[in-house]
Design an enzyme around this catalytic site. Structure first.
Site, mmCIF file in Angstrom:
data_model
loop_
_atom_site.group_PDB
_atom_site.id
_atom_site.type_symbol
_atom_site.label_atom_id
_atom_site.label_comp_id
_atom_site.label_asym_id
_atom_site.label_seq_id
_atom_site.Cartn_x
_atom_site.Cartn_y
_atom_site.Cartn_z
ATOM 1 N N ASP A 113 -113.144 -82.938 -17.842
ATOM 2 C CA ASP A 113 -113.645 -81.957 -18.806
ATOM 3 C C ASP A 113 -112.976 -82.278 -20.139
ATOM 4 O O ASP A 113 -111.750 -82.200 -20.261
ATOM 5 C CB ASP A 113 -113.291 -80.545 -18.327
ATOM 6 C CG ASP A 113 -113.751 -79.467 -19.298
ATOM 7 O OD1 ASP A 113 -114.061 -79.781 -20.461
ATOM 8 O OD2 ASP A 113 -113.791 -78.290 -18.895
ATOM 9 N N ARG A 147 -102.054 -69.927 -30.814
ATOM 10 C CA ARG A 147 -102.620 -71.267 -30.700
ATOM 11 C C ARG A 147 -103.172 -71.722 -32.044
ATOM 12 O O ARG A 147 -103.914 -70.991 -32.701
ATOM 13 C CB ARG A 147 -103.736 -71.224 -29.644
ATOM 14 C CG ARG A 147 -104.259 -72.564 -29.235
ATOM 15 C CD ARG A 147 -105.240 -72.427 -28.077
ATOM 16 N NE ARG A 147 -106.501 -71.846 -28.510
ATOM 17 C CZ ARG A 147 -107.665 -72.036 -27.877
ATOM 18 N NH1 ARG A 147 -107.708 -72.763 -26.774
ATOM 19 N NH2 ARG A 147 -108.758 -71.479 -28.319
ATOM 20 N N TYR A 190 -119.331 -77.071 -29.404
ATOM 21 C CA TYR A 190 -119.067 -76.141 -30.509
ATOM 22 C C TYR A 190 -117.626 -76.141 -30.998
ATOM 23 O O TYR A 190 -117.266 -75.339 -31.847
ATOM 24 C CB TYR A 190 -119.516 -74.720 -30.164
ATOM 25 C CG TYR A 190 -119.004 -74.122 -28.882
ATOM 26 C CD1 TYR A 190 -117.715 -73.648 -28.766
ATOM 27 C CD2 TYR A 190 -119.847 -73.993 -27.787
ATOM 28 C CE1 TYR A 190 -117.268 -73.080 -27.598
ATOM 29 C CE2 TYR A 190 -119.410 -73.434 -26.602
ATOM 30 C CZ TYR A 190 -118.123 -72.973 -26.512
ATOM 31 O OH TYR A 190 -117.677 -72.409 -25.347
ATOM 32 N N LYS A 191 -116.796 -77.038 -30.457
ATOM 33 C CA LYS A 191 -115.400 -77.102 -30.907
ATOM 34 C C LYS A 191 -115.285 -78.223 -31.949
ATOM 35 O O LYS A 191 -115.782 -78.081 -33.053
ATOM 36 C CB LYS A 191 -114.504 -77.338 -29.700
ATOM 37 C CG LYS A 191 -114.557 -76.204 -28.681
ATOM 38 C CD LYS A 191 -113.711 -76.530 -27.467
ATOM 39 C CE LYS A 191 -113.852 -75.459 -26.415
ATOM 40 N NZ LYS A 191 -113.355 -74.157 -26.880
ATOM 41 N N PHE A 251 -108.695 -74.032 -17.901
ATOM 42 C CA PHE A 251 -109.545 -72.978 -18.448
ATOM 43 C C PHE A 251 -110.354 -72.367 -17.304
ATOM 44 O O PHE A 251 -110.936 -73.094 -16.498
ATOM 45 C CB PHE A 251 -110.471 -73.546 -19.526
ATOM 46 C CG PHE A 251 -111.240 -72.470 -20.227
ATOM 47 C CD1 PHE A 251 -110.591 -71.565 -21.060
ATOM 48 C CD2 PHE A 251 -112.598 -72.336 -20.024
ATOM 49 C CE1 PHE A 251 -111.306 -70.551 -21.691
ATOM 50 C CE2 PHE A 251 -113.306 -71.320 -20.654
ATOM 51 C CZ PHE A 251 -112.664 -70.426 -21.483
#
Lengths: 414, 414
Positions: free
Chosen positions: B198, B372, B223-224, B126
């Site tokens: 990560d 996704r 927040y995931k 990412f």
């Protein structure tokens, strides 16, 4: 000086052009809040706004980022703060915290002046500023020179062409003493260095003209006079002329030109947007938006005028009613040098603050021996000042403070 | 393989030991949410908790920091996250954002190894991870070496004693491919370097054993899968044995041993606490606390088992029903290598995602050509997977996607 009565204060309130602004806040009863310089009061509009944001999250899920305009909130709220500090709309952005914002400002300055080695800052500043400058020094090898306020101009001249930036807090957290922004910025510019102001105790309380003073960068706090709520994000101002020369030293995906292109290389977004790093803490950011909206329709000139009138009234009443009780006014008496607070030095300042809190008068204590009272012109009345001093008088004559304990129960964020 | 029917999926739901956990979330009707890997769903308890926090702010003002236990929230919520990732309670703290957390982890590693020069990271990660490592390189002069995943172990050996740290994302945001944490951590340790993971796409979805693998530092997203809400703060894990050796490279007042002593020198707080910088964005942090509380009483082993069952079901149904429609499963089919998402490569992936959103099936699009789908085992049912693939089948046979536009309307944060 004639004795000031409570009736005099009632008359001042009746004539106050900002009196109606108090209705924008949900204030608890039986409380005189003189700590809005630490955590601003709750705006009436905040609960519904946050409830709505949570509803957007629940109902629209990921789509709310665009539909509820969350993605543009950092620049939208930045543009709302801009007129309060004398900056242009596209010069201000809301980011993580004052400390992180100061890192971005000062480290960006370091990176754009590779041939210079020194940052000057001031002794007695709020510690986090010193801490983060120390971090920058450890990461980059630049030197931090910490000098007393009265020696600043001399030191700036002396470092001269080796000076990267001067980092100062405009209004001192402890004493409320205010720097001459125009003069110090000009002195800094004479060396070719950048001027960075920390406006934690200024934004929303003091009239500011960053562009008029030629300020390069500034940071400030969202949860004090801007009423953004506990730990609200902070703001960063970067003068337009520098936005392409400086680079965010904490580059992240949301500060790139096209975050969803997923490019490995960091290609900065245009203008102030590059200074965003990761996803902003949206609930806290939207609460800040409501906080800043309490300034709608107000001129900072009138806000400042009331702030000074309140703090001067407090000083006058202390002189009038607390003589012989061991208080020393530690804040400047001169309007031009005083921020929006009055600090009283007293041997038992901590205990006195505790006794006042029991009576519903909320100030705070600062090491060493400072009782600190903040005057927030948006929601304080002149009678509040009178009543606060009256409580203080009663605390002293009744000796309500316990001198045998030094445990402090207040928490405050700066 | 026998054809899988919707009734089969209903049977799986009836037997699902995690089925009741769905009741912890406030999910909108007529929506199949396959983007909880981007923004987790709203827990039922969050609105009341945040309303209460705002009430505390309004009524108790500055006193709420202690009375409502806001001051200890970063470590309290960190301790709640710890068991989800295989760390000890005092090894995890909640801080600004994943990007800032990664800066703190990697820059701390740089500072404690002054005789080493290289950080290894992976291509195709990412982007924010690459961006912040680039920032560290520009500040400190260390070199970032970006290599393809299959060459990591070879490169780690080759850099050897010059290696500061290896920074990898455990589950790739684009493909969902998962690294072998134990093997790569061991390879890194053989050179004497630090391993930084990560966990943005792992925490709350994949069983993790950071301590069992000897991981040094890790960061992750709130927040995931942790359901903390838009832009929720992130977490940082620092192994106990390193907490005194490493130093927060973004030192701030709330990470000092005694913030209210107002000492100019940065004296780190003991343990993990030093990694706090400024005041935490409290409303967003308390929302994260509610998000993490949706894992109460659950074992990550069973969460992972359901996650794999959901994603495997999705792959099987794609194989069964979408053959000949141009999809390629871009995620690993092997359970041991797959995170909690399935990515489908398709020429018109962007348009197909749009058509699904119109039908209430929310996935997202990632450049280039990736549709996704995230599988959040806490609130997804097996029938949701069946229905999602059924919608996808209808989108394809009806040609509901418009191939003449490439405008993407989804926003998602990783």
């Amino acid at each position: 000086m004639n004795s000031i009565s409570r009736a005099d204060c009632e008359r001042l309130d009746a004539l106050d052009p900002l009196a109606h602004v108090r209705d924008r806040f949900a204030l608890p009863p039986d409380t005189i809040y003189l700590d809005g310089n630490s955590l601003g009061a709750l705006p009436c509009s905040t609960p519904a706004r946050i409830a709505q944001a949570i509803e957007h999250w629940g109902n629209r899920l990921i789509r709310a980022w665009l539909e509820a305009k969350w993605l543009e909130a950092p620049q939208r709220v930045g543009a709302m703060i801009a007129p309060l500090i004398g900056a242009a709309d596209d010069e201000v952005i809301v980011i993580e915290s004052t400390t992180i914002a100061l890192f971005k400002a000062a480290a960006a300055a370091v990176q754009c002046t590779p041939d210079r080695e020194v940052i000057i800052t001031e002794a007695g500043n709020f510690p986090t500023d010193a801490h983060i400058l120390q971090s920058i020094s450890e990461l980059t090898g630049v030197h931090i020179r910490t000098v007393e306020a009265y020696r600043l101009e001399e030191e700036i001249q002396s470092v001269g062409e080796n000076l990267i930036a001067v980092v100062l807090t405009h209004v001192n957290y402890r004493t409320g003493a205010m720097h001459n922004m125009a003069a110090l910025t000009a002195a800094t510019h004479q060396t070719g260095a950048l001027m960075i102001w920390d406006l934690a105790h200024s934004a929303g309380a003091v009239e500011l003209d960053l562009n008029g003073c030629g300020v390069d960068l500034a940071v400030g706090c969202g949860y004090k006079y801007l009423n953004g709520g506990p730990g609200a994000p902070a703001f960063l101002m970067v003068a337009k002329r520098l936005q392409d020369q400086l680079e965010n030293p904490l580059g992240g995906w949301l500060g790139t030109a096209d975050p969803f292109a997923m490019a490995e290389e960091w290609i900065p977004a245009p203008g102030i947007l590059q200074f965003i790093t990761g996803s902003p803490a949206m609930l806290s950011l939207l609460a800040l938006e409501e906080g800043v909206s309490t300034f709608a329709g107000l001129e900072m000139k009138e806000v400042r005028a009331k702030s000074l009138a309140l703090s001067k009234l407090f000083i006058d009443l202390i002189d009038q009613r607390l003589e012989g009780h061991g208080f020393i006014v530690a804040s400047p008496r001169s309007d031009i040098r005083r921020g929006s607070q009055v600090s009283l030095s007293h041997l038992y300042a901590a205990e006195i603050i505790q006794a006042l809190i029991v009576r519903g008068v909320i100030g705070d204590y600062r090491e060493p021996a400072i009782a600190r009272f903040g005057f927030t012109p948006l929601y304080l009345r002149y009678v509040d000042v009178w009543d606060a001093v009256n409580h203080l008088h009663e605390v002293m004559i009744n000796q309500e403070f316990q001198v045998n304990t030094r445990e402090i129960q207040t928490f405050s964020s700066v």
